[in-house]
Design a protein around this motif. Structure first.
Motif, PDB file in Angstrom:
ATOM      1  N   LEU A 299       0.820  -1.211   0.000  1.00  0.00           N
ATOM      2  CA  LEU A 299       0.000   0.000   0.000  1.00  0.00           C
ATOM      3  C   LEU A 299       0.857   1.265   0.000  1.00  0.00           C
ATOM      4  O   LEU A 299       0.433   2.322  -0.481  1.00  0.00           O
ATOM      5  CB  LEU A 299      -0.950  -0.001   1.194  1.00  0.00           C
ATOM      6  CG  LEU A 299      -2.043   1.063   1.235  1.00  0.00           C
ATOM      7  CD1 LEU A 299      -2.814   1.114  -0.081  1.00  0.00           C
ATOM      8  CD2 LEU A 299      -3.002   0.798   2.389  1.00  0.00           C
ATOM      9  N   SER A 300       2.048   1.173   0.551  1.00  0.00           N
ATOM     10  CA  SER A 300       3.074   2.221   0.405  1.00  0.00           C
ATOM     11  C   SER A 300       2.691   3.576   0.981  1.00  0.00           C
ATOM     12  O   SER A 300       3.009   4.617   0.400  1.00  0.00           O
ATOM     13  CB  SER A 300       3.452   2.395  -1.079  1.00  0.00           C
ATOM     14  OG  SER A 300       4.019   1.228  -1.594  1.00  0.00           O
ATOM     15  N   LEU A 301       2.024   3.591   2.132  1.00  0.00           N
ATOM     16  CA  LEU A 301       1.814   4.877   2.795  1.00  0.00           C
ATOM     17  C   LEU A 301       3.140   5.486   3.237  1.00  0.00           C
ATOM     18  O   LEU A 301       3.227   6.691   3.475  1.00  0.00           O
ATOM     19  CB  LEU A 301       0.898   4.703   4.009  1.00  0.00           C
ATOM     20  CG  LEU A 301      -0.565   4.328   3.745  1.00  0.00           C
ATOM     21  CD1 LEU A 301      -1.383   4.441   5.021  1.00  0.00           C
ATOM     22  CD2 LEU A 301      -1.175   5.180   2.650  1.00  0.00           C
ATOM     23  N   SER A 302       4.153   4.662   3.315  1.00  0.00           N
ATOM     24  CA  SER A 302       5.477   5.162   3.686  1.00  0.00           C
ATOM     25  C   SER A 302       6.045   6.115   2.639  1.00  0.00           C
ATOM     26  O   SER A 302       6.977   6.874   2.923  1.00  0.00           O
ATOM     27  CB  SER A 302       6.441   3.991   3.889  1.00  0.00           C
ATOM     28  OG  SER A 302       6.529   3.207   2.702  1.00  0.00           O
ATOM     29  N   SER A 303       5.469   6.089   1.428  1.00  0.00           N
ATOM     30  CA  SER A 303       5.933   6.993   0.367  1.00  0.00           C
ATOM     31  C   SER A 303       5.367   8.397   0.515  1.00  0.00           C
ATOM     32  O   SER A 303       5.847   9.329  -0.137  1.00  0.00           O
ATOM     33  CB  SER A 303       5.536   6.435  -1.008  1.00  0.00           C
ATOM     34  OG  SER A 303       6.062   5.144  -1.212  1.00  0.00           O
ATOM     35  N   CYS A 304       4.352   8.548   1.357  1.00  0.00           N
ATOM     36  CA  CYS A 304       3.650   9.836   1.479  1.00  0.00           C
ATOM     37  C   CYS A 304       4.381  10.732   2.477  1.00  0.00           C
ATOM     38  O   CYS A 304       3.955  10.882   3.630  1.00  0.00           O
ATOM     39  CB  CYS A 304       2.209   9.611   1.901  1.00  0.00           C
ATOM     40  SG  CYS A 304       1.274   8.557   0.770  1.00  0.00           S
ATOM     41  N   ILE A 305       5.443  11.334   2.029  1.00  0.00           N
ATOM     42  CA  ILE A 305       6.285  12.123   2.932  1.00  0.00           C
ATOM     43  C   ILE A 305       5.879  13.588   2.984  1.00  0.00           C
ATOM     44  O   ILE A 305       6.458  14.364   3.749  1.00  0.00           O
ATOM     45  CB  ILE A 305       7.761  12.018   2.509  1.00  0.00           C
ATOM     46  CG1 ILE A 305       7.952  12.572   1.088  1.00  0.00           C
ATOM     47  CG2 ILE A 305       8.244  10.582   2.594  1.00  0.00           C
ATOM     48  CD1 ILE A 305       9.401  12.597   0.642  1.00  0.00           C
ATOM     49  N   ALA A 306       4.881  13.985   2.174  1.00  0.00           N
ATOM     50  CA  ALA A 306       4.460  15.391   2.156  1.00  0.00           C
ATOM     51  C   ALA A 306       3.037  15.573   2.673  1.00  0.00           C
ATOM     52  O   ALA A 306       2.469  16.657   2.557  1.00  0.00           O
ATOM     53  CB  ALA A 306       4.564  15.952   0.733  1.00  0.00           C
ATOM     54  N   LEU A 307       2.454  14.529   3.266  1.00  0.00           N
ATOM     55  CA  LEU A 307       1.061  14.597   3.706  1.00  0.00           C
ATOM     56  C   LEU A 307       0.852  15.678   4.760  1.00  0.00           C
ATOM     57  O   LEU A 307       1.605  15.776   5.727  1.00  0.00           O
ATOM     58  CB  LEU A 307       0.619  13.254   4.291  1.00  0.00           C
ATOM     59  CG  LEU A 307       0.128  12.168   3.331  1.00  0.00           C
ATOM     60  CD1 LEU A 307      -0.356  10.968   4.134  1.00  0.00           C
ATOM     61  CD2 LEU A 307      -0.976  12.681   2.432  1.00  0.00           C
ATOM     62  N   ALA A 308      -0.213  16.455   4.564  1.00  0.00           N
ATOM     63  CA  ALA A 308      -0.651  17.403   5.581  1.00  0.00           C
ATOM     64  C   ALA A 308      -1.929  16.916   6.255  1.00  0.00           C
ATOM     65  O   ALA A 308      -2.178  17.221   7.418  1.00  0.00           O
ATOM     66  CB  ALA A 308      -0.880  18.782   4.970  1.00  0.00           C
ATOM     67  N   SER A 309      -2.747  16.144   5.513  1.00  0.00           N
ATOM     68  CA  SER A 309      -4.008  15.630   6.053  1.00  0.00           C
ATOM     69  C   SER A 309      -4.205  14.189   5.609  1.00  0.00           C
ATOM     70  O   SER A 309      -3.926  13.841   4.458  1.00  0.00           O
ATOM     71  CB  SER A 309      -5.195  16.479   5.584  1.00  0.00           C
ATOM     72  OG  SER A 309      -5.091  17.810   6.051  1.00  0.00           O
ATOM     73  N   LEU A 310      -4.711  13.378   6.536  1.00  0.00           N
ATOM     74  CA  LEU A 310      -4.968  11.963   6.265  1.00  0.00           C
ATOM     75  C   LEU A 310      -6.348  11.607   6.802  1.00  0.00           C
ATOM     76  O   LEU A 310      -6.696  11.965   7.930  1.00  0.00           O
ATOM     77  CB  LEU A 310      -3.911  11.088   6.940  1.00  0.00           C
ATOM     78  CG  LEU A 310      -4.136   9.575   6.896  1.00  0.00           C
ATOM     79  CD1 LEU A 310      -3.990   9.047   5.472  1.00  0.00           C
ATOM     80  CD2 LEU A 310      -3.163   8.859   7.836  1.00  0.00           C
ATOM     81  N   ALA A 311      -7.155  10.925   5.979  1.00  0.00           N
ATOM     82  CA  ALA A 311      -8.485  10.487   6.401  1.00  0.00           C
ATOM     83  C   ALA A 311      -8.640   9.005   6.085  1.00  0.00           C
ATOM     84  O   ALA A 311      -8.430   8.584   4.946  1.00  0.00           O
ATOM     85  CB  ALA A 311      -9.572  11.295   5.692  1.00  0.00           C
ATOM     86  N   LEU A 312      -8.997   8.223   7.096  1.00  0.00           N
ATOM     87  CA  LEU A 312      -9.190   6.787   6.933  1.00  0.00           C
ATOM     88  C   LEU A 312     -10.564   6.413   7.473  1.00  0.00           C
ATOM     89  O   LEU A 312     -10.915   6.798   8.596  1.00  0.00           O
ATOM     90  CB  LEU A 312      -8.101   6.005   7.671  1.00  0.00           C
ATOM     91  CG  LEU A 312      -6.653   6.279   7.234  1.00  0.00           C
ATOM     92  CD1 LEU A 312      -5.681   5.540   8.131  1.00  0.00           C
ATOM     93  CD2 LEU A 312      -6.445   5.889   5.777  1.00  0.00           C
ATOM     94  N   ILE A 345      -5.659  14.561  11.084  1.00  0.00           N
ATOM     95  CA  ILE A 345      -5.949  13.146  10.845  1.00  0.00           C
ATOM     96  C   ILE A 345      -7.409  12.888  11.180  1.00  0.00           C
ATOM     97  O   ILE A 345      -7.925  13.369  12.197  1.00  0.00           O
ATOM     98  CB  ILE A 345      -5.040  12.236  11.694  1.00  0.00           C
ATOM     99  CG1 ILE A 345      -3.585  12.375  11.227  1.00  0.00           C
ATOM    100  CG2 ILE A 345      -5.478  10.777  11.595  1.00  0.00           C
ATOM    101  CD1 ILE A 345      -2.597  11.553  12.025  1.00  0.00           C
ATOM    102  N   LEU A 346      -8.075  12.159  10.296  1.00  0.00           N
ATOM    103  CA  LEU A 346      -9.469  11.789  10.512  1.00  0.00           C
ATOM    104  C   LEU A 346      -9.569  10.268  10.525  1.00  0.00           C
ATOM    105  O   LEU A 346      -9.092   9.601   9.607  1.00  0.00           O
ATOM    106  CB  LEU A 346     -10.354  12.381   9.412  1.00  0.00           C
ATOM    107  CG  LEU A 346     -11.859  12.109   9.492  1.00  0.00           C
ATOM    108  CD1 LEU A 346     -12.638  13.300   8.942  1.00  0.00           C
ATOM    109  CD2 LEU A 346     -12.239  10.844   8.717  1.00  0.00           C
ATOM    110  N   LEU A 347     -10.177   9.735  11.567  1.00  0.00           N
ATOM    111  CA  LEU A 347     -10.407   8.297  11.681  1.00  0.00           C
ATOM    112  C   LEU A 347     -11.902   8.081  11.873  1.00  0.00           C
ATOM    113  O   LEU A 347     -12.448   8.376  12.939  1.00  0.00           O
ATOM    114  CB  LEU A 347      -9.635   7.707  12.863  1.00  0.00           C
ATOM    115  CG  LEU A 347      -8.104   7.780  12.804  1.00  0.00           C
ATOM    116  CD1 LEU A 347      -7.502   7.253  14.092  1.00  0.00           C
ATOM    117  CD2 LEU A 347      -7.571   7.004  11.609  1.00  0.00           C
ATOM    118  N   GLN A 348     -12.555   7.602  10.831  1.00  0.00           N
ATOM    119  CA  GLN A 348     -13.991   7.347  10.937  1.00  0.00           C
ATOM    120  C   GLN A 348     -14.212   5.849  11.121  1.00  0.00           C
ATOM    121  O   GLN A 348     -14.081   5.059  10.191  1.00  0.00           O
ATOM    122  CB  GLN A 348     -14.750   7.844   9.711  1.00  0.00           C
ATOM    123  CG  GLN A 348     -16.260   7.683   9.875  1.00  0.00           C
ATOM    124  CD  GLN A 348     -17.046   8.437   8.832  1.00  0.00           C
ATOM    125  OE1 GLN A 348     -16.559   8.658   7.735  1.00  0.00           O
ATOM    126  NE2 GLN A 348     -18.261   8.838   9.159  1.00  0.00           N
TER     127      GLN A 348
END
Length: 417
Positions: A299-312, A345-348
């Motif tokens: 899934l490679s979330l480790s590649s997302c080094i510029a994230l400002a917002s994350l929603a799962l 970060i959003l966790l629904q």
């Protein structure tokens, strides 16, 4: 005395005419009333542009009025050029195709040439056709559309919803998208083409799509997908192959409640992760992997080094024997580099889901993971409107995230929007 050629009516009007700035202020104050705006258009010619700027700001166009609207746009001095939001409402897909007006690139160009201020376009239940299959779809050929400049402006938002038919191809959709030189937010939801295809048919659809079609796709800043498993995977595969998308994507939202291909998304994230600022994933249809470590790597979330917002989002799904577990979700979030400047970060998590018990466990693991982001400002736990967190539930959540509570705001919005 009257001026040369000046009637008494014109003389009275000229003496009583208001400055344009004052007219604009009056119209601005009445902008919330459609009736008042229509009355303003009848006051005098000077009142017309200001009034129609609001009257034509948002327009809905039905399919059977498309040709008629083109003729109106060609001759109207004040109106279409003020349209900022346009909704195209098509008829039911079950209609006989010969009786429908198809949206081809040529006719879309002709329409948009009269809408220089257009920012948002919604195609709902539209019939999409490329040039070759749509030559006879309208009664007026493009060459007869006088006044059309052929120029098309960039769009802030393009939404294509429930459009196309079973016989259409991705090429038909791509040709429509390619009309625009740039799209801020491209939202593709529940299309109709290839409804009987399965995810295994994605390579076949890609093979049937000319490379030139993908090359001509315009830059897109935000890609939002809410579709079935086949089309979701197809869009991800196209995004991987489109240089314009890979170089410009800053936001990706997968809202599809289908078992989309996490490997394909991982491939896209490895290409876009250094620039991606927002990522939103609907995980409710993903199975619990047998090898969590391999799943997280793919899934490679480790590649997302510029994230400002994350929603799962992980809602309860009674139809899955092995839904994605809370522990795997923690591992996914934990794979994001701590150096990433994540602020929101959003966790629904479905309130009635067993994941809630895992989340509220004193040693749920997510508290330490989230607290590890130095730039964290807020963590949101939205719940469905029919099962919102109670005050007691909110306190339980805060108690399960003591480290997060000390460094960031914990919020409880009603939905993920």
């Amino acid at each position: 005395m009257l001026g040369s050629g000046e009637s008494s009516h014109e003389a009275v009007y000229n003496r009583c005419a208001l400055p344009q700035e004052l007219i604009d202020q009056i119209v601005d104050a009445l902008s919330s009333s459609k009736h008042s705006l229509r009355v303003c258009t009848l006051v005098a010619h000077a009142w017309l542009p200001s009034s129609r700027r609001y009257l034509f700001a948002s327009v809905q166009l039905s399919e059977d009025k498309f040709v008629e609207f083109l003729a109106f746009a060609r001759t109207c001095a004040f109106g279409p050029q003020y349209i900022r939001e346009l909704t195209f409402n098509g008829h039911q897909p079950q209609q006989v195709m010969s009786n429908r007006t198809a949206i081809s690139p040529a006719y879309l160009h002709s329409l948009l040439a009269y809408l220089p201020q257009l920012e948002s376009l919604l195609l709902f239940m539209a019939c999409l056709r490329d040039e070759s299959s749509n030559a006879q779809s309208l009664q007026v050929p493009p060459s007869n559309l006088e006044g059309s400049t052929g120029q098309t402006s960039a769009l802030k938002s393009l939404t294509i919803y429930y459009s196309g038919t079973q016989n259409d191809r991705f090429t038909d959709l791509a040709h429509v998208i390619s009309v625009f030189p740039y799209i801020g937010r491209l939202y593709m939801r529940s299309q109709r083409f290839r409804s009987n295809y399965s995810p295994d048919d994605v390579p076949r659809e890609l093979a049937d799509t000319s490379p030139d079609v993908i090359v001509r796709l315009p830059p897109v800043q935000a890609l939002v997908v809410d579709d079935n498993d086949f089309r979701t995977n197809l869009y991800l595969a196209v995004a991987v192959q489109s240089v314009a998308w890979c170089d410009n994507l800053r936001a990706i939202e997968i809202q599809s409640r289908q078992a989309w291909d996490h490997k394909m998304l991982g491939t896209l994230l490895r290409v876009t992760g250094t620039r991606l600022e927002y990522l939103s994933l609907q995980l409710s249809k993903l199975f619990e992997p047998e090898n969590v470590e391999a799943f997280v790597e793919e899934l490679s979330l480790s590649s997302c080094i510029a994230l400002a917002s994350l929603a799962l989002q992980l809602h309860p799904n009674p139809f899955l024997l092995r839904p994605l577990s809370w522990a795997t979700l923690c591992t996914l979030v934990g794979s994001i580099p701590r150096t990433t400047l994540v602020r929101h970060i959003l966790l629904q998590i479905g309130v009635r889901s067993s994941h809630v018990n895992d989340m509220l466990h004193p040693w749920n693991g997510m508290d330490n993971i989230l607290a590890g982001f130095d730039s964290l400002e807020s963590v949101a736990f939205p719940a469905e409107h029919f099962a919102a967190y109670t005050e007691q539930g909110k306190e339980l959540v805060r108690g399960a995230f003591p480290r997060v509570s000390r460094k960031a705001r914990i919020e409880f919005p009603l939905s993920a929007q």
